[in-house]
Design an enzyme around this catalytic site. Structure first.
Site, PDB file in Angstrom:
ATOM      1  N   ASP A  26      84.322  68.817  39.495  1.00  0.00           N
ATOM      2  CA  ASP A  26      85.585  69.308  40.337  1.00  0.00           C
ATOM      3  C   ASP A  26      85.905  70.811  39.740  1.00  0.00           C
ATOM      4  O   ASP A  26      87.227  70.826  39.365  1.00  0.00           O
ATOM      5  CB  ASP A  26      86.821  68.266  40.020  1.00  0.00           C
ATOM      6  CG  ASP A  26      87.922  68.341  40.438  1.00  0.00           C
ATOM      7  OD1 ASP A  26      87.681  69.145  41.701  1.00  0.00           O
ATOM      8  OD2 ASP A  26      88.988  67.633  40.194  1.00  0.00           O
ATOM      9  N   ARG A  27      85.327  71.800  40.259  1.00  0.00           N
ATOM     10  CA  ARG A  27      85.546  73.050  39.830  1.00  0.00           C
ATOM     11  C   ARG A  27      86.604  73.846  40.602  1.00  0.00           C
ATOM     12  O   ARG A  27      87.314  74.768  40.207  1.00  0.00           O
ATOM     13  CB  ARG A  27      84.029  74.066  39.778  1.00  0.00           C
ATOM     14  CG  ARG A  27      84.330  75.535  39.629  1.00  0.00           C
ATOM     15  CD  ARG A  27      84.799  75.766  38.195  1.00  0.00           C
ATOM     16  NE  ARG A  27      84.633  77.244  38.090  1.00  0.00           N
ATOM     17  CZ  ARG A  27      85.434  78.120  38.617  1.00  0.00           C
ATOM     18  NH1 ARG A  27      86.374  77.793  39.418  1.00  0.00           N
ATOM     19  NH2 ARG A  27      85.212  79.486  38.482  1.00  0.00           N
ATOM     20  N   LYS A  28      86.984  73.307  41.675  1.00  0.00           N
ATOM     21  CA  LYS A  28      87.984  73.672  42.712  1.00  0.00           C
ATOM     22  C   LYS A  28      87.689  75.392  42.792  1.00  0.00           C
ATOM     23  O   LYS A  28      88.624  76.196  42.460  1.00  0.00           O
ATOM     24  CB  LYS A  28      89.279  73.534  42.072  1.00  0.00           C
ATOM     25  CG  LYS A  28      89.744  72.165  42.076  1.00  0.00           C
ATOM     26  CD  LYS A  28      91.110  71.777  41.757  1.00  0.00           C
ATOM     27  CE  LYS A  28      91.364  70.319  41.757  1.00  0.00           C
ATOM     28  NZ  LYS A  28      90.713  69.749  40.401  1.00  0.00           N
ATOM     29  N   PHE A  29      86.464  75.781  43.064  1.00  0.00           N
ATOM     30  CA  PHE A  29      86.061  77.228  43.405  1.00  0.00           C
ATOM     31  C   PHE A  29      87.277  77.766  44.584  1.00  0.00           C
ATOM     32  O   PHE A  29      87.797  76.972  45.362  1.00  0.00           O
ATOM     33  CB  PHE A  29      85.050  77.473  43.953  1.00  0.00           C
ATOM     34  CG  PHE A  29      83.681  77.089  42.996  1.00  0.00           C
ATOM     35  CD1 PHE A  29      83.280  78.105  42.046  1.00  0.00           C
ATOM     36  CD2 PHE A  29      83.221  75.805  42.984  1.00  0.00           C
ATOM     37  CE1 PHE A  29      82.257  77.824  41.309  1.00  0.00           C
ATOM     38  CE2 PHE A  29      82.060  75.722  42.080  1.00  0.00           C
ATOM     39  CZ  PHE A  29      81.774  76.523  41.343  1.00  0.00           C
ATOM     40  N   THR A  60      83.863  70.953  44.382  1.00  0.00           N
ATOM     41  CA  THR A  60      85.186  71.173  44.964  1.00  0.00           C
ATOM     42  C   THR A  60      85.316  72.466  45.196  1.00  0.00           C
ATOM     43  O   THR A  60      84.967  73.405  44.547  1.00  0.00           O
ATOM     44  CB  THR A  60      86.530  70.561  44.382  1.00  0.00           C
ATOM     45  OG1 THR A  60      86.363  70.609  43.159  1.00  0.00           O
ATOM     46  CG2 THR A  60      86.596  68.938  44.600  1.00  0.00           C
TER      47      THR A  60
END
Ligand code: 5BU
Length: 268
Positions: free
Chosen positions: A91-94, A119
């Site tokens: 869930d890195r939320k790039f 993500t």
């Protein structure tokens, strides 16, 4: 049960390679639970996977949250997840431009080499998906991107008029997109999102807990069954499981609720 019966149109319509893999695991293990394993040490993480592995379909990590991270320890953790047939979901939320996101898939954590799903925010434009897929491609792997169409936390700016629709429009035709993050704490909003997303992409939802209501620091929680009946294809549950007295029993409870809700939905 056969995945085509359980997932209906969605089984045929999907265009990202990880989606079918996930749908298949869900049917084999009879769970739509994605464990948010937000623990701080490798030892705690592997104990938790051992305990709840049979009741979950994917493992959601925040790799940069781990205090004693080592590459070899992480490889062992991924192997353990594989033994439990779990998809690895970072869930890195790039959020950066395409080429930088591609580079961020490598670096110390080398996310491209072990994650199946990641993500991303779409705030920088649609090319982020191509950047992340190029990252996987660099190590001859494939994966799927979950774009944040909604969030579970209060006051998030994705709620501003037009954002969610624009995100769905930008992602829907890209085969690198696994699906969208929806807000598990607001079933009515989730139903609307489901209508817009259609059957080609999945929706995974954080903000799910049997104890419905406000959580810590702006987190909001909705009921797992309502989330699935409103269109969630995967419930992301963290503290509801790992902070409970008996994580294994609790994971099984969430699994049973999610699976029976999916069967109810497919029968409707
Ligand atoms: P919880 O303990 O069930 O509240 O954990 C929720 C997890 O889902 C946590 O890892 C968050 O980073 C993640 N999350 C979220 O809570 N809300 C969002 O909108 C997104 C991710 Br995107």
């Amino acid at each position: 049960m056969e995945p085509a019966d359980v997932w209906g149109v969605r089984w045929e319509a999907c265009d990202n390679s990880m989606v079918r893999r996930y749908m298949d695991v869900v049917c084999k293990k009879q769970t739509l639970v994605i464990l948010a394993a937000d623990l701080r040490t490798m030892g705690e993480l592997s104990d938790l996977i051992e305990e709840v592995g049979p009741h979950i379909a994917a493992l959601k990590t925040h790799v940069d949250l781990v205090d004693d991270w080592t590459a070899s320890g992480w490889a062992a953790l991924c192997e353990l997840a594989k033994q439990h047939d779990l998809l690895m979901f970072e869930d890195r939320k790039f959020a950066d431009i395409g080429p930088i996101s591609r580079g961020q898939m490598s670096g110390v954590y080398d996310i491209r080499s072990w994650a199946n799903v990641v993500t991303a925010h779409g705030i920088s434009g649609p090319d982020i998906v191509d950047g992340l897929c190029a990252g996987w491609n660099d190590v001859a792997r494939e994966g799927g991107v979950l774009l944040l169409a909604q969030m579970s936390s209060r006051g998030n700016l994705l709620e501003l008029e037009g954002y969610t629709d624009a995100m769905v429009q930008a992602g829907i035709a890209n085969s690198g997109v696994f699906g969208f993050i929806g807000n598990g704490s607001r079933p009515a909003e989730l139903s609307v999102l489901r209508g817009k997303v259609g059957d080609k992409k999945l929706i995974w939802t954080p903000g799910v807990n049997l104890a419905v209501g406000d959580g810590e620091m702006g987190q909001r929680y909705g009921d797992p069954s309502e989330a699935v009946l409103s269109g969630s294809d995967g419930i992301i549950v963290g503290s509801g499981i790992y902070k409970s007295e008996n994580p294994s029993e609790m994971a099984k409870a969430y699994a049973d609720i999610s699976w029976s809700s999916l069967l109810k939905r497919s029968g409707d």
